[in-house]
Design an enzyme around this catalytic site. Structure first.
Site, PDB file in Angstrom:
ATOM      1  N   HIS A 143     103.608  -1.224 -21.238  1.00  0.00           N
ATOM      2  CA  HIS A 143     104.852  -0.544 -21.637  1.00  0.00           C
ATOM      3  C   HIS A 143     105.227  -0.815 -23.094  1.00  0.00           C
ATOM      4  O   HIS A 143     106.069  -0.116 -23.662  1.00  0.00           O
ATOM      5  CB  HIS A 143     106.030  -0.988 -20.755  1.00  0.00           C
ATOM      6  CG  HIS A 143     105.933  -0.528 -19.344  1.00  0.00           C
ATOM      7  ND1 HIS A 143     105.737   0.798 -19.000  1.00  0.00           N
ATOM      8  CD2 HIS A 143     105.997  -1.216 -18.156  1.00  0.00           C
ATOM      9  CE1 HIS A 143     105.681   0.910 -17.673  1.00  0.00           C
ATOM     10  NE2 HIS A 143     105.827  -0.293 -17.144  1.00  0.00           N
ATOM     11  N   HIS A 182     103.415   2.540 -12.733  1.00  0.00           N
ATOM     12  CA  HIS A 182     104.363   3.020 -13.746  1.00  0.00           C
ATOM     13  C   HIS A 182     103.602   3.677 -14.898  1.00  0.00           C
ATOM     14  O   HIS A 182     102.429   3.383 -15.122  1.00  0.00           O
ATOM     15  CB  HIS A 182     105.215   1.844 -14.251  1.00  0.00           C
ATOM     16  CG  HIS A 182     105.912   1.126 -13.140  1.00  0.00           C
ATOM     17  ND1 HIS A 182     105.490  -0.098 -12.653  1.00  0.00           N
ATOM     18  CD2 HIS A 182     106.981   1.488 -12.381  1.00  0.00           C
ATOM     19  CE1 HIS A 182     106.281  -0.466 -11.644  1.00  0.00           C
ATOM     20  NE2 HIS A 182     107.186   0.474 -11.458  1.00  0.00           N
TER      21      HIS A 182
HETATM   22 ZN    ZN Z   1     103.885  -1.327 -13.160  1.00  0.00          ZN
END
Ligand code: ZN
Length: 373
Positions: A143, A182
């Site tokens: 991320h 994600h």
């Molecule tokens: Zn994740």
């Protein structure tokens, strides 16, 4: 040839503190103190199962080293690097950037070792010392953008390793496959305009970051077509994930023809994960790993390095991770006591709405390598 494996005990010492899963504890709004979701247990238990199962004897231990400032600065801004370094000196540490990603005193050094651990895995693969490699590192990385950490990530470990492979090892074309549940937003943003780095992210539709990882995010400028997203509906199980890899990842890699395949490997699409609503079992991870290794053998001489990302079920991550590592190493399955239960969940066969979602992404594969006209 063996499978390389990176782990260091200090990765468990990365301190995300006592919060309430995500947010700082606060009695005024009912937030009772609890461990952070991203705590050491899942990764430590994964490593310990690798040892206790005996698989460790089949692996080649690789030594993690610290990524240098120069290596980190190939991806991150100086402001980000210096802020993490400075906050790491504070008695109670700091936060990577979004208020959800705390780290304790000394966290900078651990983050540098995580990034360097992935570099060590990539180097061992490129050197031919091992056939493929898995870096069980913490904190995770996918991320983190160039400018900030977020989503429990400080530095983008795999992107730093990719930049090392390109700048120090002369690797031209790199594919980064991200099957953390994600969206791999940080990695995507870092290489968004780079036609020589293909990013493919398979994730649960619109989970984290919010409104990120859409089919319409395709790269920009010279890199148009080199970003690909496969947002899957909640409730996707083993067959849906296998279908996504077969229909999107395999043809994407065949078209892109990378020299090196990197995988941002999360186990939070697992059937017992608290942060997603997917249903992948250890058997599902085994199957998608087999597909990935087979296509990499065809396109990239089998050169695959994986970096550990998310996965938040302390009970189940170790069995999913073990199945994946056994597949990489060509080892016999140790077993998964949970499989009779999670494998029996309704909904593992491919559902029509999942096939539709995969088909939408698969239709974009033909545009990989094309340029915006
Ligand atoms: Zn994740």
């Amino acid at each position: 040839m063996a499978t390389g494996y990176v782990y260091h005990e200090v990765f468990s010492w990365h301190d995300t503190g006592t919060v309430t899963g995500l947010f700082p504890s606060d009695p005024a709004v009912g937030l009772q103190p609890l461990a952070h979701f991203e705590n050491p247990e899942t990764k430590r238990r994964f490593h310990e199962l690798v040892v206790v199962s005996g698989l460790i004897d089949r692996l080649t231990r690789l030594t993690a080293r610290s990524a240098s400032d120069e290596e980190i600065l190939r991806i991150h801004t100086g402001d980000h690097l210096e802020r993490i370094r400075a906050e790491s000196e504070l008695p109670k540490g700091g936060d990577a950037g979004d208020g959800l990603s705390p780290f304790g005193k000394g966290g900078f050094a651990i983050a540098c070792l995580a990034a360097g651990g992935v570099i060590a895995a990539v180097d061992a693969v490129l050197d031919g010392e091992v056939e493929n490699a898995y870096a069980l590192v913490r904190p995770p990385g996918h991320h983190a953008t160039a400018e900030m950490g977020m989503g429990f990530c400080l530095f983008n470990n795999l992107s730093i390793a990719a930049a090392h492979a390109r700048h120090e090892r002369g690797v031209e074309r790199i594919a980064i496959v991200d099957w953390d549940v994600h969206h791999g937003n940080g990695t995507q943003s870092i290489f968004y305009e780079d036609p020589d780095t293909l990013t493919v992210s398979i994730h649960q539709d619109n989970v984290f970051p919010p409104h990120s990882g859409l089919l319409t995010e395709r790269g920009a400028g010279a890199g148009w077509g080199s970003a690909l997203n496969v947002p899957l509906p909640p409730g996707t199980g083993d067959d849906g994930y296998v279908h996504a890899v077969e229909q999107v990842v395999v043809p994407a890699l065949r078209r892109f023809k990378p020299d090196l395949v990197l995988v941002a490997c999360g186990f939070d699409a697992g059937a017992m994960d608290p942060l997603s609503r997917q249903m992948v079992t250890s058997d599902g991870y085994r199957r998608i790993t087999r597909l990935l290794l087979d296509v990499a053998a065809e396109t990239s001489g089998g050169k695959v390095a994986m970096s550990h990302e998310g996965g938040y079920s302390p009970a189940y991550v170790p069995f999913c991770g073990l199945a994946l590592l056994e597949t990489m190493a060509g080892a016999e399955p140790f077993g998964d006591p949970f499989l009779p239960i999670v494998g029996g969940f309704a909904g593992h066969p491919l559902q029509p709405h999942q096939a539709e979602a995969v088909a939408s992404a698969a239709a974009l594969v033909a545009e990989i390598g094309n340029r915006e006209s």
